[in-house]
Motif scaffolding. Sequence first.
Motif, PDB file in Angstrom:
ATOM      1  N   LEU A 113       0.858  -1.188   0.000  1.00  0.00           N
ATOM      2  CA  LEU A 113       0.000   0.000   0.000  1.00  0.00           C
ATOM      3  C   LEU A 113       0.888   1.229   0.000  1.00  0.00           C
ATOM      4  CD1 LEU A 113      -3.154   0.748   2.017  1.00  0.00           C
ATOM      5  CD2 LEU A 113      -1.227   2.297   2.264  1.00  0.00           C
ATOM      6  N   ILE A 114       0.477   2.219  -0.781  1.00  0.00           N
ATOM      7  CA  ILE A 114       1.115   3.532  -0.754  1.00  0.00           C
ATOM      8  C   ILE A 114       0.015   4.550  -0.525  1.00  0.00           C
ATOM      9  CG2 ILE A 114       2.220   5.315  -2.176  1.00  0.00           C
ATOM     10  CD1 ILE A 114       3.972   3.164  -3.396  1.00  0.00           C
ATOM     11  N   ALA A 115       0.275   5.509   0.362  1.00  0.00           N
ATOM     12  CA  ALA A 115      -0.678   6.589   0.622  1.00  0.00           C
ATOM     13  C   ALA A 115      -0.002   7.924   0.350  1.00  0.00           C
ATOM     14  CB  ALA A 115      -1.184   6.539   2.061  1.00  0.00           C
ATOM     15  N   GLU A 116      -0.728   8.812  -0.291  1.00  0.00           N
ATOM     16  CA  GLU A 116      -0.268  10.174  -0.536  1.00  0.00           C
ATOM     17  C   GLU A 116      -1.331  11.138  -0.021  1.00  0.00           C
ATOM     18  OE1 GLU A 116       2.646  10.999  -1.518  1.00  0.00           O
ATOM     19  OE2 GLU A 116       3.409   9.535  -2.955  1.00  0.00           O
ATOM     20  N   VAL A 117      -0.880  12.244   0.550  1.00  0.00           N
ATOM     21  CA  VAL A 117      -1.750  13.322   1.020  1.00  0.00           C
ATOM     22  C   VAL A 117      -1.433  14.527   0.146  1.00  0.00           C
ATOM     23  CG1 VAL A 117      -2.392  14.761   2.999  1.00  0.00           C
ATOM     24  CG2 VAL A 117      -1.637  12.384   3.370  1.00  0.00           C
ATOM     25  N   THR A 118      -2.445  15.071  -0.516  1.00  0.00           N
ATOM     26  CA  THR A 118      -2.180  16.178  -1.432  1.00  0.00           C
ATOM     27  C   THR A 118      -1.765  17.434  -0.683  1.00  0.00           C
ATOM     28  OG1 THR A 118      -4.494  16.886  -1.448  1.00  0.00           O
ATOM     29  CG2 THR A 118      -3.810  15.359  -3.187  1.00  0.00           C
ATOM     30  N   SER A 119      -0.934  18.208  -1.341  1.00  0.00           N
ATOM     31  CA  SER A 119      -0.586  19.558  -0.901  1.00  0.00           C
ATOM     32  C   SER A 119      -1.251  20.520  -1.887  1.00  0.00           C
ATOM     33  CB  SER A 119       0.928  19.762  -0.912  1.00  0.00           C
ATOM     34  OG  SER A 119       1.534  18.904   0.024  1.00  0.00           O
ATOM     35  N   LYS A 120      -1.557  21.704  -1.441  1.00  0.00           N
ATOM     36  CA  LYS A 120      -2.315  22.647  -2.265  1.00  0.00           C
ATOM     37  C   LYS A 120      -1.635  22.941  -3.600  1.00  0.00           C
ATOM     38  CE  LYS A 120      -4.846  26.974  -1.978  1.00  0.00           C
ATOM     39  NZ  LYS A 120      -5.221  28.097  -1.125  1.00  0.00           N
ATOM     40  N   ASP A 126      -0.153  14.192  -7.270  1.00  0.00           N
ATOM     41  CA  ASP A 126      -0.618  12.983  -6.590  1.00  0.00           C
ATOM     42  C   ASP A 126      -1.820  12.370  -7.302  1.00  0.00           C
ATOM     43  OD1 ASP A 126       1.328  13.292  -4.624  1.00  0.00           O
ATOM     44  OD2 ASP A 126      -0.007  14.354  -3.270  1.00  0.00           O
ATOM     45  N   ARG A 127      -2.704  13.229  -7.827  1.00  0.00           N
ATOM     46  CA  ARG A 127      -3.935  12.761  -8.481  1.00  0.00           C
ATOM     47  C   ARG A 127      -3.683  12.092  -9.829  1.00  0.00           C
ATOM     48  NH1 ARG A 127      -6.414  18.574  -7.947  1.00  0.00           N
ATOM     49  NH2 ARG A 127      -7.098  18.552  -5.761  1.00  0.00           N
ATOM     50  N   VAL A 128      -2.693  12.588 -10.570  1.00  0.00           N
ATOM     51  CA  VAL A 128      -2.496  12.126 -11.942  1.00  0.00           C
ATOM     52  C   VAL A 128      -1.154  11.413 -12.120  1.00  0.00           C
ATOM     53  CG1 VAL A 128      -2.376  12.842 -14.361  1.00  0.00           C
ATOM     54  CG2 VAL A 128      -3.960  14.001 -12.802  1.00  0.00           C
ATOM     55  N   THR A 129      -0.063  12.127 -11.879  1.00  0.00           N
ATOM     56  CA  THR A 129       1.271  11.591 -12.165  1.00  0.00           C
ATOM     57  C   THR A 129       1.595  10.381 -11.298  1.00  0.00           C
ATOM     58  OG1 THR A 129       1.936  13.851 -12.695  1.00  0.00           O
ATOM     59  CG2 THR A 129       3.691  12.231 -12.454  1.00  0.00           C
ATOM     60  N   LYS A 130       1.394  10.512  -9.988  1.00  0.00           N
ATOM     61  CA  LYS A 130       1.712   9.387  -9.104  1.00  0.00           C
ATOM     62  C   LYS A 130       0.696   8.263  -9.262  1.00  0.00           C
ATOM     63  CE  LYS A 130       4.493  11.846  -5.705  1.00  0.00           C
ATOM     64  NZ  LYS A 130       4.683  12.166  -4.286  1.00  0.00           N
ATOM     65  N   LEU A 131      -0.555   8.604  -9.507  1.00  0.00           N
ATOM     66  CA  LEU A 131      -1.572   7.577  -9.761  1.00  0.00           C
ATOM     67  C   LEU A 131      -1.144   6.696 -10.926  1.00  0.00           C
ATOM     68  CD1 LEU A 131      -4.453   6.365  -9.340  1.00  0.00           C
ATOM     69  CD2 LEU A 131      -5.256   8.124 -10.938  1.00  0.00           C
ATOM     70  N   PRO A 140      -0.596  -2.647  -5.306  1.00  0.00           N
ATOM     71  CA  PRO A 140      -1.972  -3.138  -5.179  1.00  0.00           C
ATOM     72  C   PRO A 140      -2.980  -2.117  -4.659  1.00  0.00           C
ATOM     73  CG  PRO A 140      -0.415  -4.669  -4.167  1.00  0.00           C
ATOM     74  CD  PRO A 140       0.351  -3.444  -4.546  1.00  0.00           C
ATOM     75  N   LEU A 141      -2.562  -1.265  -3.711  1.00  0.00           N
ATOM     76  CA  LEU A 141      -3.477  -0.303  -3.108  1.00  0.00           C
ATOM     77  C   LEU A 141      -2.817   1.075  -3.053  1.00  0.00           C
ATOM     78  CD1 LEU A 141      -4.628  -2.514  -0.083  1.00  0.00           C
ATOM     79  CD2 LEU A 141      -5.921  -2.064  -2.192  1.00  0.00           C
ATOM     80  N   TYR A 142      -3.506   2.065  -3.616  1.00  0.00           N
ATOM     81  CA  TYR A 142      -3.040   3.459  -3.568  1.00  0.00           C
ATOM     82  C   TYR A 142      -4.132   4.274  -2.891  1.00  0.00           C
ATOM     83  CZ  TYR A 142      -1.704   8.166  -5.135  1.00  0.00           C
ATOM     84  OH  TYR A 142      -1.372   9.507  -5.189  1.00  0.00           O
ATOM     85  N   LEU A 143      -3.818   4.802  -1.706  1.00  0.00           N
ATOM     86  CA  LEU A 143      -4.755   5.598  -0.924  1.00  0.00           C
ATOM     87  C   LEU A 143      -4.408   7.067  -1.111  1.00  0.00           C
ATOM     88  CD1 LEU A 143      -7.070   5.334   1.228  1.00  0.00           C
ATOM     89  CD2 LEU A 143      -5.264   5.616   2.944  1.00  0.00           C
ATOM     90  N   LEU A 144      -5.347   7.827  -1.658  1.00  0.00           N
ATOM     91  CA  LEU A 144      -5.134   9.249  -1.928  1.00  0.00           C
ATOM     92  C   LEU A 144      -6.036  10.075  -1.024  1.00  0.00           C
ATOM     93  CD1 LEU A 144      -3.914  11.544  -3.658  1.00  0.00           C
ATOM     94  CD2 LEU A 144      -5.838  11.210  -5.234  1.00  0.00           C
ATOM     95  N   VAL A 145      -5.422  10.847  -0.149  1.00  0.00           N
ATOM     96  CA  VAL A 145      -6.163  11.778   0.693  1.00  0.00           C
ATOM     97  C   VAL A 145      -6.044  13.140   0.019  1.00  0.00           C
ATOM     98  CG1 VAL A 145      -6.387  12.827   2.977  1.00  0.00           C
ATOM     99  CG2 VAL A 145      -5.621  10.444   2.760  1.00  0.00           C
ATOM    100  N   ASP A 146      -7.164  13.592  -0.536  1.00  0.00           N
ATOM    101  CA  ASP A 146      -7.161  14.825  -1.339  1.00  0.00           C
ATOM    102  C   ASP A 146      -7.840  15.943  -0.563  1.00  0.00           C
ATOM    103  OD1 ASP A 146      -7.147  16.790  -3.248  1.00  0.00           O
ATOM    104  OD2 ASP A 146      -7.866  15.488  -4.867  1.00  0.00           O
TER     105      ASP A 146
END
Length: 195
Positions: A113-120, A126-131, A140-146
């Motif tokens: 699992l990888i989790a990313e928290v967006t910065s302004k 995080d939404r596009v490039t890292k996805l 297997p699991l990408y958790l995005l806190v936007d």
Amino acid sequence: MTAPVIEASDTWHRLVSTWQELDVPDGWRAEITGGSIVMSPPPANTHNLIASRIQRALLPATPENCEIFQTLGVSIAPMFRLYIPDVVVMPVDDIGLDPEHDTAPTPARYALLIAEVTSKDNANHDRVTKLEAYARAQVPLYLLVDRWDKKGPSVTLFSAPDGRKYHGELRVSVGESITIPEPFGINLDTSLFGI
């Protein structure tokens, strides 16, 4: 006279070598994206709090042979990318504890699992490039806190990557619970994020 042929693998190894030798200020992150090394300042306190709460929630459910990291370099070499995710769950055997290669990045494909928290300022990264990169690496699991989602703060779990994109996508508003499937098998209460 002919120009020397530079193999893509040579370029990647030079980038990683340069990345390893950087003297990065405390709290800053140096990542490789698109063949360039990019420096990011320390994240905001709320950002760090969210990453810490994700880690705390995952800890009791993390498989025995794994650890949770907040500063582990993960690479997607075919894309010339190296990231330092906000949270990574990785089997210990895959991170390379050899003292001679202790700063080498770990292939992202080994992460559970990888989790990313967006910065302004760089939420789209995080939404596009890292996805795209994590799907390509088949994390297997990408958790995005936007925190900056136009519809309001959200949490999205991407799953079922095929090497090109994720086929599973579960989105909730912050404040709701989101199910993190096996090998974790938990409901993550996003109201703990404080946003």
